[in-house]
Scaffold this motif. Structure first.
Motif, PDB file in Angstrom:
ATOM      1  N   PRO A 167      46.253  20.347  26.148  1.00  0.00           N
ATOM      2  CA  PRO A 167      45.313  20.708  26.996  1.00  0.00           C
ATOM      3  C   PRO A 167      45.565  20.478  28.412  1.00  0.00           C
ATOM      4  CG  PRO A 167      44.413  19.248  25.339  1.00  0.00           C
ATOM      5  CD  PRO A 167      45.813  19.208  25.299  1.00  0.00           C
ATOM      6  N   VAL A 168      44.972  21.499  29.260  1.00  0.00           N
ATOM      7  CA  VAL A 168      45.073  21.525  30.585  1.00  0.00           C
ATOM      8  C   VAL A 168      44.051  20.440  31.097  1.00  0.00           C
ATOM      9  CG1 VAL A 168      44.769  22.609  32.851  1.00  0.00           C
ATOM     10  CG2 VAL A 168      45.984  23.918  31.045  1.00  0.00           C
ATOM     11  N   SER A 169      44.632  19.303  31.900  1.00  0.00           N
ATOM     12  CA  SER A 169      43.568  18.379  32.190  1.00  0.00           C
ATOM     13  C   SER A 169      44.283  17.724  33.691  1.00  0.00           C
ATOM     14  CB  SER A 169      43.676  17.369  31.166  1.00  0.00           C
ATOM     15  OG  SER A 169      44.906  16.640  31.084  1.00  0.00           O
ATOM     16  N   SER A 170      43.175  17.198  34.396  1.00  0.00           N
ATOM     17  CA  SER A 170      43.550  16.510  35.646  1.00  0.00           C
ATOM     18  C   SER A 170      44.414  15.257  35.193  1.00  0.00           C
ATOM     19  CB  SER A 170      42.177  15.928  36.280  1.00  0.00           C
ATOM     20  OG  SER A 170      41.432  17.069  36.607  1.00  0.00           O
ATOM     21  N   SER A 171      44.288  14.519  34.069  1.00  0.00           N
ATOM     22  CA  SER A 171      45.163  13.321  33.889  1.00  0.00           C
ATOM     23  C   SER A 171      46.641  14.048  33.823  1.00  0.00           C
ATOM     24  CB  SER A 171      44.592  12.692  32.375  1.00  0.00           C
ATOM     25  OG  SER A 171      43.178  12.237  32.550  1.00  0.00           O
ATOM     26  N   ALA A 172      46.761  14.955  32.756  1.00  0.00           N
ATOM     27  CA  ALA A 172      48.162  15.529  32.497  1.00  0.00           C
ATOM     28  C   ALA A 172      48.693  15.919  33.985  1.00  0.00           C
ATOM     29  CB  ALA A 172      48.057  16.754  31.963  1.00  0.00           C
ATOM     30  N   ILE A 173      48.142  16.435  35.100  1.00  0.00           N
ATOM     31  CA  ILE A 173      48.495  16.899  36.457  1.00  0.00           C
ATOM     32  C   ILE A 173      48.776  15.379  37.251  1.00  0.00           C
ATOM     33  CG2 ILE A 173      47.910  18.116  38.359  1.00  0.00           C
ATOM     34  CD1 ILE A 173      46.013  19.632  36.862  1.00  0.00           C
ATOM     35  N   ARG A 174      48.010  14.779  37.129  1.00  0.00           N
ATOM     36  CA  ARG A 174      48.367  13.360  37.775  1.00  0.00           C
ATOM     37  C   ARG A 174      49.721  12.856  37.228  1.00  0.00           C
ATOM     38  NH1 ARG A 174      42.892  12.217  36.469  1.00  0.00           N
ATOM     39  NH2 ARG A 174      41.506  12.740  38.219  1.00  0.00           N
ATOM     40  N   THR A 175      49.597  12.676  35.937  1.00  0.00           N
ATOM     41  CA  THR A 175      51.204  11.935  35.266  1.00  0.00           C
ATOM     42  C   THR A 175      52.355  13.066  35.827  1.00  0.00           C
ATOM     43  OG1 THR A 175      49.860  11.417  33.215  1.00  0.00           O
ATOM     44  CG2 THR A 175      52.279  11.640  32.998  1.00  0.00           C
TER      45      THR A 175
END
Length: 320
Positions: A167-175
């Motif tokens: 999924p596209v998520s803010s958490s994945a972008i931060r990581t």
């Protein structure tokens, strides 16, 4: 992803205590924190713009995580001014900003929807498939749809947006940004991630090295990996390509983290200007060099590599 559209003539920011202006009365609003305003967020936002009613976002500041876990560092992808700039560029009519405090956190799910209908005067809402709201996260999309139906509001629930099976998520972008994987972060965002800050005076060491830089202090909670990046920056004179270092300068002072940006083909004074600097690619991690000469040789190589990355990048931009 659809290209951004020119900003509308009036983008309205409606905060706690403000009367809802006629231009936003009866708006259809996407609801969420929208940190990053990534591709998943955009799917909700663009859905609000498909009818003939005003389109808006209901968002929260500060991020709810900062309210519930104030002592835990939180890497905010888009501080409020940046988030508002992106929302305006997308082409929304406006945004409702609600302060996330104890009073808001204690609202029941039903009372939260009452706020949307009566205080914000919305005619419809768009939420994600995993949206939770109300005291203790008691509300979910099914509850939202039922509460909206009872109050005469339209409710649209949008499915998840994925990338490479996740999924596209803010958490994945931060990581991704914490790992220096700018390309992945930008794919998930749908645009080049950027920061905004004022250019401050430094020790002017870059001038002696042949690389005068614009020095910017990013928020203490910025989790971007320290290292060297290919960048572009929007200045009062236009948008310029460049190469930037984010970190503590281990060759010199190992001090507080700074973003130091060298702009190709630029001359002039940037002190006091607010710059938007977007990141296109990660070149290398921060290093300590044994000599100034070795550092300059590497900086020359970095500039060549940055230009190559910039020339090949086709990701949409949100600056300039």
């Amino acid at each position: 992803m659809p290209a951004t559209v020119p900003p509308k003539a009036a983008f309205i920011v409606c905060r706690d205590g403000d009367a809802v202006p006629p231009a936003l009365t009866g708006a259809v609003a996407a609801i969420g924190n929208f940190d990053g305003v990534h591709r998943g967020h955009r799917s909700l936002i663009e859905r609000t713009m498909q009818g003939d009613r005003p389109s808006a976002v209901v968002t929260f500041e500060p991020h709810p995580r900062l309210f519930f876990q104030p002592d835990k560092p939180h890497f905010c992808l888009t501080p409020e001014p940046v988030k508002l700039a992106i929302l305006q560029r997308i082409g929304l009519d406006g945004v409702f900003i609600r302060r996330f405090d104890r009073a808001l956190a204690s609202l029941s799910a039903a009372n939260f929807v009452d706020l949307l209908a009566n205080e914000l005067k919305l005619s419809g809402v768009v939420v994600g498939h995993d949206f939770h709201f109300g005291r203790g996260r008691e509300g979910n999309p099914t509850v939202m749809a039922e509460l909206c139906r009872e109050r005469g509001l339209d409710c649209i629930v949008m499915p998840a947006i994925g990338e490479g099976g996740e999924p596209v998520s803010s958490s994945a972008i931060r990581t991704a940004l914490e790992q220096g994987d700018v390309e992945k972060a930008n794919r998930l965002l749908g645009y080049r991630w950027f920061v905004r800050a004022e250019v401050r005076h430094g020790d002017k060491r870059g001038r002696d090295l042949g690389y005068p830089t614009a020095n910017m202090r990013l928020p203490d909670n910025c989790g971007l990996r320290h290292g060297i990046y290919a960048v572009r920056a929007a200045t009062a004179k236009g948008v310029f390509d460049g190469v930037a270092s984010f970190g503590r300068r281990p060759t010199f002072d190992n001090g507080a983290p700074l973003l130091e940006t060298f702009l190709f083909d630029f001359s002039g004074d940037l002190y006091g200007q607010i710059l938007d600097v977007e990141f296109l690619g990660f070149l290398r991690g921060e290093e300590k060099f044994e000599s100034i000469e070795a550092l300059i040789v590497q900086m020359d190589r970095d500039s060549v590599e940055a230009k190559r990355i910039i020339a090949a990048d086709e990701t949409p931009s949100m600056i300039g």
